[in-house]
Write a protein that holds these residues in place. Structure first.
Motif, PDB file in Angstrom:
ATOM      1  N   PRO A 302       3.284   5.490   5.569  1.00 35.54           N
ATOM      2  CA  PRO A 302       2.719   4.200   5.146  1.00 35.54           C
ATOM      3  C   PRO A 302       1.612   3.710   6.077  1.00 35.54           C
ATOM      4  O   PRO A 302       0.666   3.066   5.623  1.00 35.54           O
ATOM      5  N   LEU A 306      -2.183   2.737   5.120  1.00 37.41           N
ATOM      6  CA  LEU A 306      -2.809   1.469   5.489  1.00 37.41           C
ATOM      7  C   LEU A 306      -4.175   1.710   6.137  1.00 37.41           C
ATOM      8  O   LEU A 306      -5.175   1.064   5.768  1.00 37.41           O
ATOM      9  N   LEU A 325      -5.402  -0.776  -0.747  1.00 32.23           N
ATOM     10  CA  LEU A 325      -4.410  -1.567  -0.016  1.00 32.23           C
ATOM     11  C   LEU A 325      -3.276  -2.016  -0.937  1.00 32.23           C
ATOM     12  O   LEU A 325      -2.138  -2.179  -0.477  1.00 32.23           O
ATOM     13  N   VAL A 328      -0.065  -0.160  -0.718  1.00 37.70           N
ATOM     14  CA  VAL A 328       0.631  -0.139   0.570  1.00 37.70           C
ATOM     15  C   VAL A 328       1.686  -1.249   0.597  1.00 37.70           C
ATOM     16  O   VAL A 328       1.451  -2.354   0.097  1.00 37.70           O
ATOM     17  N   ASP A 329       2.830  -0.973   1.172  1.00 37.71           N
ATOM     18  CA  ASP A 329       3.906  -1.960   1.306  1.00 37.71           C
ATOM     19  C   ASP A 329       3.388  -3.174   2.072  1.00 37.71           C
ATOM     20  O   ASP A 329       2.974  -3.056   3.230  1.00 37.71           O
ATOM     21  N   PRO A 330       3.418  -4.379   1.474  1.00 41.35           N
ATOM     22  CA  PRO A 330       2.886  -5.567   2.153  1.00 41.35           C
ATOM     23  C   PRO A 330       3.697  -5.986   3.367  1.00 41.35           C
ATOM     24  O   PRO A 330       3.231  -6.791   4.173  1.00 41.35           O
ATOM     25  N   LEU A 332       4.446  -4.065   5.766  1.00 42.79           N
ATOM     26  CA  LEU A 332       4.082  -3.192   6.879  1.00 42.79           C
ATOM     27  C   LEU A 332       3.329  -3.986   7.946  1.00 42.79           C
ATOM     28  O   LEU A 332       2.478  -4.821   7.629  1.00 42.79           O
ATOM     29  N   ARG A 334       0.548  -5.145  10.394  1.00 41.34           N
ATOM     30  CA  ARG A 334      -0.911  -5.098  10.296  1.00 41.34           C
ATOM     31  C   ARG A 334      -1.419  -5.159   8.851  1.00 41.34           C
ATOM     32  O   ARG A 334      -2.619  -5.153   8.636  1.00 41.34           O
ATOM     33  N   HIS A 335      -0.520  -5.233   7.875  1.00 42.44           N
ATOM     34  CA  HIS A 335      -0.990  -5.295   6.487  1.00 42.44           C
ATOM     35  C   HIS A 335      -1.838  -6.539   6.266  1.00 42.44           C
ATOM     36  O   HIS A 335      -2.916  -6.468   5.650  1.00 42.44           O
ATOM     37  N   ARG A 336      -1.384  -7.686   6.778  1.00 40.62           N
ATOM     38  CA  ARG A 336      -2.156  -8.922   6.583  1.00 40.62           C
ATOM     39  C   ARG A 336      -3.489  -8.868   7.310  1.00 40.62           C
ATOM     40  O   ARG A 336      -4.495  -9.381   6.808  1.00 40.62           O
ATOM     41  N   VAL A 338      -5.322  -6.176   7.918  1.00 36.25           N
ATOM     42  CA  VAL A 338      -6.212  -5.321   7.136  1.00 36.25           C
ATOM     43  C   VAL A 338      -6.678  -6.043   5.880  1.00 36.25           C
ATOM     44  O   VAL A 338      -7.866  -6.006   5.515  1.00 36.25           O
ATOM     45  N   SER A 339      -5.752  -6.739   5.226  1.00 37.47           N
ATOM     46  CA  SER A 339      -6.117  -7.496   4.027  1.00 37.47           C
ATOM     47  C   SER A 339      -7.139  -8.574   4.356  1.00 37.47           C
ATOM     48  O   SER A 339      -8.103  -8.799   3.609  1.00 37.47           O
TER      49      SER A 339
END
Length: 382
Positions: A302, A306, A325, A328-330, A332, A334-336, A338-339
């Motif tokens: 994952p 990301l 994106l 990708v599992d939200p 995860l 660093r997801h926010r 990257v978003s």
């Protein structure tokens, strides 16, 4: 001979010396303790009287320390191999023993934290105090952790083949720990990985070494004077260590030429593309995505998915990055962040500011939290 020179000479010898003692009949825990005592004696004695044969000196002193402990505990076992009469182990046996010590310290029964600590002690030759300072824990706590780990591996067979992949993961954990205490763990991980690569003759181990070298080359540009993070795109590439970059690329090319690609080789290939670009804008993002595609196919990770979304956003535009994106599992880490980056790139500053603030609240380190908070504040000013 200075103390610094002593330590530089001593530490690469540690696993081979432990291996000699184990082959003579000492269990791993007793052998490691004896070698640590020999190291202390070496640092004291060598500046005034450096030995002609450092390894032989360490073997002799450590074996005597071990016999002293055996005798003091009332052991009456007869050992046919006397200290002064046993022939020295040859280079091939040294290399074999060193590799086995690497394997023992990455024993599957150990937790990652214990494996790292034991590796730094038994392979790296660091003292318990140095390991404790590096991990910001009390020395007594680290001593207990190392003691339990030594007891665990002492029950294992010294002749059983080890898992090279596990050793690589342990060394990568060491590399990523940072630079606290009086020992630079990143530099120590590179030293140990060089040693492992020379013994293992394995392209994936070479790939790990290349990855470490390429990442370490960027270290001088990674933080500002006040300790805040500098994103890759904003780093002064003139501060990068070109010598480490060149070495990393050379090691990587030799590894890839063997056509036995692994996770670390693919990560190093991505790092090499970043190192090759004179600016973030000149990065060959299309090729970066291609390497991420291969890495994702190999690992299914994952985190790789990301990071690939970021690369897609650079190669094909923010909308494509956001679409990647979405897969990708939200939840995860660093997801926010990257978003937020991709939304800012797409011109949605309000959403980006909100996501940066949310990412800051979830950050696990103060430098990262400070960086994300500043990003949110910057966008809110608009």
């Amino acid at each position: 001979m200075t103390t610094a020179l002593d330590e530089a000479t001593l530490r690469p010898l540690v696993p081979a010396v432990i291996g000699v003692l184990v082959r003579r009949g000492a269990d791993f825990a007793a052998a490691e303790d004896a070698v640590q005592e020999a190291l202390v004696e070496a640092v004291r004695a060598w500046p005034d009287d450096p030995p002609r044969d450092p390894k032989g000196w360490l073997v002799t002193v450590a074996w005597r320390r071990f016999l002293d402990v055996v005798r003091s505990e009332g052991a009456r076992q007869r050992r046919e191999l006397a200290v002064d009469s046993e022939p020295e182990a040859g280079p091939a046996e040294d290399a074999d023993d060193t590799l086995r010590i690497f394997f023992l310290c990455a024993h599957p029964a150990l937790t990652p934290a214990s494996a790292v600590a034991l590796t730094l002690r038994a392979v790296g030759g660091l003292t318990t105090r140095q390991v404790a300072e590096a991990y910001l824990v009390p020395e007594a706590t680290m001593a207990q952790r190392i003691s339990r780990a030594k007891k665990t591996v002492s029950t294992g067979s010294f002749d059983r083949p080890g898992d090279l992949a596990t050793v690589r993961r342990v060394l990568y954990l060491v590399f990523n720990e940072g630079y606290t205490g009086d020992v630079d763990l990143a530099a120590e991980a590179i030293r140990l990985t060089r040693q492992l690569a020379s013994l293992a003759q394995d392209p994936e181990t070479d790939g790990l070494l290349a990855l470490m070298l390429l990442h370490h080359a960027r270290r001088p540009a990674r933080t500002r004077a006040d300790g805040t993070l500098v994103p890759l795109a904003e780093q002064d590439r003139g501060l990068w260590d070109t010598g480490l970059v060149e070495e990393g690329v050379d090691v990587l090319q030799a590894a890839l030429a063997q056509d036995r690609r692994g996770e670390f080789q693919l990560q190093a290939a991505i790092a090499a593309l970043h190192a090759d670009a004179r600016s973030a804008e000149e990065t060959d993002w299309v090729q970066v995505v291609q390497w991420y595609d291969e890495l994702l196919a190999l690992t299914g990770s994952p985190v790789v998915r990301l990071n690939r979304a970021v690369a897609v956003g650079e190669a094909d535009g923010s909308r494509a990055g956001l679409a990647a994106l979405a897969e990708v599992d939200p939840g995860l880490p660093r997801h926010r962040a990257v978003s937020a980056y991709l939304h800012e790139k797409d011109g949605d500053l309000a959403t980006a500011a909100r996501l940066y603030a949310e990412a800051a609240a979830l950050a696990t380190s103060q430098p990262e939290r400070t960086h994300l908070t500043k990003q949110a504040a910057r966008l809110n000013q608009h």
